[in-house]
Design an enzyme around this catalytic site. Structure first.
Site, PDB file in Angstrom:
ATOM      1  N   ASP A  29     -14.422  28.345  61.107  1.00 65.39           N
ATOM      2  CA  ASP A  29     -14.499  26.892  61.272  1.00 65.39           C
ATOM      3  C   ASP A  29     -15.777  26.274  60.718  1.00 65.39           C
ATOM      4  O   ASP A  29     -15.733  25.276  60.000  1.00 65.39           O
ATOM      5  CB  ASP A  29     -14.234  26.489  62.733  1.00 65.39           C
ATOM      6  CG  ASP A  29     -15.251  27.020  63.733  1.00 65.39           C
ATOM      7  OD1 ASP A  29     -16.007  27.956  63.401  1.00 65.39           O
ATOM      8  OD2 ASP A  29     -15.290  26.497  64.863  1.00 65.39           O
ATOM      9  N   TYR A 100      -6.893  39.754  64.698  1.00 65.65           N
ATOM     10  CA  TYR A 100      -8.357  39.659  64.536  1.00 65.65           C
ATOM     11  C   TYR A 100      -9.071  40.973  64.834  1.00 65.65           C
ATOM     12  O   TYR A 100      -8.688  41.691  65.753  1.00 65.65           O
ATOM     13  CB  TYR A 100      -8.925  38.609  65.504  1.00 65.65           C
ATOM     14  CG  TYR A 100      -8.527  37.204  65.181  1.00 65.65           C
ATOM     15  CD1 TYR A 100      -9.294  36.425  64.326  1.00 65.65           C
ATOM     16  CD2 TYR A 100      -7.370  36.646  65.739  1.00 65.65           C
ATOM     17  CE1 TYR A 100      -8.927  35.120  64.037  1.00 65.65           C
ATOM     18  CE2 TYR A 100      -6.989  35.337  65.449  1.00 65.65           C
ATOM     19  CZ  TYR A 100      -7.774  34.578  64.596  1.00 65.65           C
ATOM     20  OH  TYR A 100      -7.409  33.294  64.306  1.00 65.65           O
ATOM     21  N   TYR A 166     -11.102  25.214  71.490  1.00 60.90           N
ATOM     22  CA  TYR A 166     -10.862  26.252  72.516  1.00 60.90           C
ATOM     23  C   TYR A 166      -9.929  27.343  71.990  1.00 60.90           C
ATOM     24  O   TYR A 166      -8.819  27.051  71.550  1.00 60.90           O
ATOM     25  CB  TYR A 166     -10.256  25.600  73.763  1.00 60.90           C
ATOM     26  CG  TYR A 166      -9.937  26.597  74.861  1.00 60.90           C
ATOM     27  CD1 TYR A 166     -10.936  27.414  75.391  1.00 60.90           C
ATOM     28  CD2 TYR A 166      -8.639  26.731  75.358  1.00 60.90           C
ATOM     29  CE1 TYR A 166     -10.641  28.333  76.393  1.00 60.90           C
ATOM     30  CE2 TYR A 166      -8.341  27.639  76.363  1.00 60.90           C
ATOM     31  CZ  TYR A 166      -9.348  28.435  76.872  1.00 60.90           C
ATOM     32  OH  TYR A 166      -9.058  29.349  77.857  1.00 60.90           O
ATOM     33  N   LYS A 225      -9.928  13.487  67.772  1.00 64.35           N
ATOM     34  CA  LYS A 225      -8.889  13.744  66.765  1.00 64.35           C
ATOM     35  C   LYS A 225      -7.563  13.937  67.489  1.00 64.35           C
ATOM     36  O   LYS A 225      -7.490  14.717  68.433  1.00 64.35           O
ATOM     37  CB  LYS A 225      -9.242  15.012  65.979  1.00 64.35           C
ATOM     38  CG  LYS A 225     -10.457  14.870  65.104  1.00 64.35           C
ATOM     39  CD  LYS A 225     -10.980  16.224  64.638  1.00 64.35           C
ATOM     40  CE  LYS A 225     -11.735  16.923  65.733  1.00 64.35           C
ATOM     41  NZ  LYS A 225     -12.288  18.224  65.364  1.00 64.35           N
ATOM     42  N   GLY A 227      -4.299  14.565  65.868  1.00 69.12           N
ATOM     43  CA  GLY A 227      -3.299  14.886  64.849  1.00 69.12           C
ATOM     44  C   GLY A 227      -3.032  13.682  63.955  1.00 69.12           C
ATOM     45  O   GLY A 227      -3.944  12.920  63.631  1.00 69.12           O
ATOM     46  N   ASP A 258     -11.536  21.102  60.805  1.00 72.51           N
ATOM     47  CA  ASP A 258     -12.831  21.507  60.227  1.00 72.51           C
ATOM     48  C   ASP A 258     -13.208  20.580  59.076  1.00 72.51           C
ATOM     49  O   ASP A 258     -14.362  20.155  58.945  1.00 72.51           O
ATOM     50  CB  ASP A 258     -12.765  22.952  59.694  1.00 72.51           C
ATOM     51  CG  ASP A 258     -12.291  23.932  60.742  1.00 72.51           C
ATOM     52  OD1 ASP A 258     -12.460  23.649  61.944  1.00 72.51           O
ATOM     53  OD2 ASP A 258     -11.741  24.983  60.366  1.00 72.51           O
TER      54      ASP A 258
HETATM   55  P1  AMP Z   1      -5.765  17.881  64.513  1.00 77.10           P
HETATM   56  O1  AMP Z   1      -6.719  19.011  64.649  1.00 77.10           O
HETATM   57  O2  AMP Z   1      -4.314  18.280  64.489  1.00 77.10           O
HETATM   58  O3  AMP Z   1      -6.039  16.748  65.456  1.00 77.10           O
HETATM   59  O4  AMP Z   1      -6.025  17.335  63.041  1.00 77.10           O
HETATM   60  C1  AMP Z   1      -7.316  17.015  62.596  1.00 77.10           C
HETATM   61  C2  AMP Z   1      -7.245  15.857  61.666  1.00 77.10           C
HETATM   62  O5  AMP Z   1      -6.375  16.173  60.583  1.00 77.10           O
HETATM   63  C3  AMP Z   1      -6.652  14.608  62.300  1.00 77.10           C
HETATM   64  O6  AMP Z   1      -7.653  13.854  62.952  1.00 77.10           O
HETATM   65  C4  AMP Z   1      -6.081  13.884  61.093  1.00 77.10           C
HETATM   66  O7  AMP Z   1      -7.113  13.172  60.449  1.00 77.10           O
HETATM   67  C5  AMP Z   1      -5.659  15.015  60.170  1.00 77.10           C
HETATM   68  N1  AMP Z   1      -4.215  15.310  60.296  1.00 77.10           N
HETATM   69  C6  AMP Z   1      -3.615  16.254  61.050  1.00 77.10           C
HETATM   70  N2  AMP Z   1      -2.277  16.239  60.883  1.00 77.10           N
HETATM   71  C7  AMP Z   1      -2.020  15.252  59.991  1.00 77.10           C
HETATM   72  C8  AMP Z   1      -0.838  14.730  59.356  1.00 77.10           C
HETATM   73  N3  AMP Z   1       0.391  15.205  59.607  1.00 77.10           N
HETATM   74  N4  AMP Z   1      -0.982  13.710  58.478  1.00 77.10           N
HETATM   75  C9  AMP Z   1      -2.191  13.213  58.168  1.00 77.10           C
HETATM   76  N5  AMP Z   1      -3.332  13.658  58.713  1.00 77.10           N
HETATM   77  C10 AMP Z   1      -3.271  14.658  59.605  1.00 77.10           C
END
Ligand code: AMP
Length: 310
Positions: A29, A100, A166, A225, A227, A258
């Site tokens: 990461d 791992y 986590y 964040k 998703g 990351d």
């Molecule tokens: P996550 O760890 O799943 O919250 O994703 C980290 C970051 O990746 C998010 O804050 C978004 O900026 C981006 N991201 C994750 N999934 C998507 C998706 N399907 N489309 C666009 N951006 C995404």
């Protein structure tokens, strides 16, 4: 020149290509975040703080850091340990599984290398990032010393950034993880949590609950964040929901968070506003997930980021 340190572990990655052939690269990461930050913000001194071995794979890992223009001054070489390793296998249905070998990795010894002299040097920097994974891999016996060193860096003026990533299997118990995460959050000036990371440990399942939880530690800059849904920030009493354009062609979500972290921090260190930093970070993450593996091809990534206004 602004500077940032990414403290944690980089591993050797093996990927099954077909029955008899494997591809080999490096990922982890903090390494992923450092790569994406440096690709976007070339004038920020970006260092990895970790321990590797004296072996050939460690040599190549070091070259890999240098190839990405990452400073290796704080990459320490352990006499007998070697880097951790993981294998990615994909079954006929496209489901990936990970195995791992990291329980005896050199990176677990990083605190041994953080002596007074190194802390004085690190104290001149602007920001230090570490994650829940960095914390988990630090040997249990060295954790108290880690907190002492972190306190010294904070006293020297280094901003502390924590992502409570986590990974259950790296901890002895949920209680142990919670205790360490809460300690990290108490130190943090900035935090970049994902909603999912706090669900198992705290039963938190919305961005607002994450904000409330992080606020209780008095953190100045909270970036949640969530998703493709949105990114929520809470800075100086101001709550903002940032719209994210969802990507439809998702190939591999490895290292989305990351990439987000690295580019967000690079943008903030470059003086960009919160909303600019979130948009750049989301563009980076959205690009990375359209490519297989943790590290997207450099030219393609840079092209998208240049168009986005880095
Ligand atoms: P996550 O760890 O799943 O919250 O994703 C980290 C970051 O990746 C998010 O804050 C978004 O900026 C981006 N991201 C994750 N999934 C998507 C998706 N399907 N489309 C666009 N951006 C995404």
């Amino acid at each position: 020149m602004k500077s940032i340190y990414f403290l944690g572990e980089c591993m050797v990655e093996l990927r099954v290509l077909d029955g008899a052939t494997m591809g080999q690269s490096y990922a982890g990461d903090v390494y992923n975040s450092a790569v994406y930050l440096k690709r976007c913000f070339t004038d920020i001194a970006t260092s990895i703080v970790t321990a590797i071995g004296q072996d050939k794979l460690s040599d190549k890992m070091l070259s890999c850091f240098k190839n990405e223009n990452i400073n290796t001054q704080f990459v320490f070489r352990h006499n007998s340990k070697v880097p951790g390793l993981y294998l990615i296998d994909t079954d006929a249905q496209g489901e990936r599984s990970f195995t791992y070998w990291r329980s005896d990795a050199a990176a677990r010894k990083i605190v041994d290398f953080l002596d007074d002299d190194v802390i004085t040097q690190l104290g001149a920097g602007d920001m230090l990032f570490f994650s829940g994974i960095s914390l988990a891999v630090i040997e249990e016996s060295a954790r108290e010393q880690f907190w002492i060193r972190l306190e010294q860096l904070k006293a020297a003026g280094v901003k502390v950034v924590f992502d409570p990533n986590y990974r259950a299997r790296l901890w002895q118990s949920e209680d142990q993880a919670k205790q360490q995460f809460e300690r990290a959050l108490r130190f943090s000036d900035v935090t970049l949590p994902g909603v999912e990371d706090l669900t198992v440990l705290y039963g938190i399942d919305s961005a607002q609950q994450v904000i409330d939880f992080c606020q209780s530690f008095g953190i100045a800059e909270i970036v949640v964040k969530n998703g493709p849904e949105s990114v929520i920030t809470f800075v100086q009493g101001q709550l903002t929901a940032h719209h994210i354009t969802p990507v439809t062609n998702v190939v591999d979500t490895t290292s989305a968070g990351d990439a987000f972290n690295g580019v967000y921090l690079g943008a903030r260190l470059s003086g960009r506003s919160i909303s600019d930093a979130v948009q750049l970070a989301a563009t980076a993450a959205g690009t990375v997930i359209q490519h297989p593996g943790a590290i997207a091809p450099r030219d393609e990534f840079k092209k998208v980021m240049l168009a986005a206004g880095i």
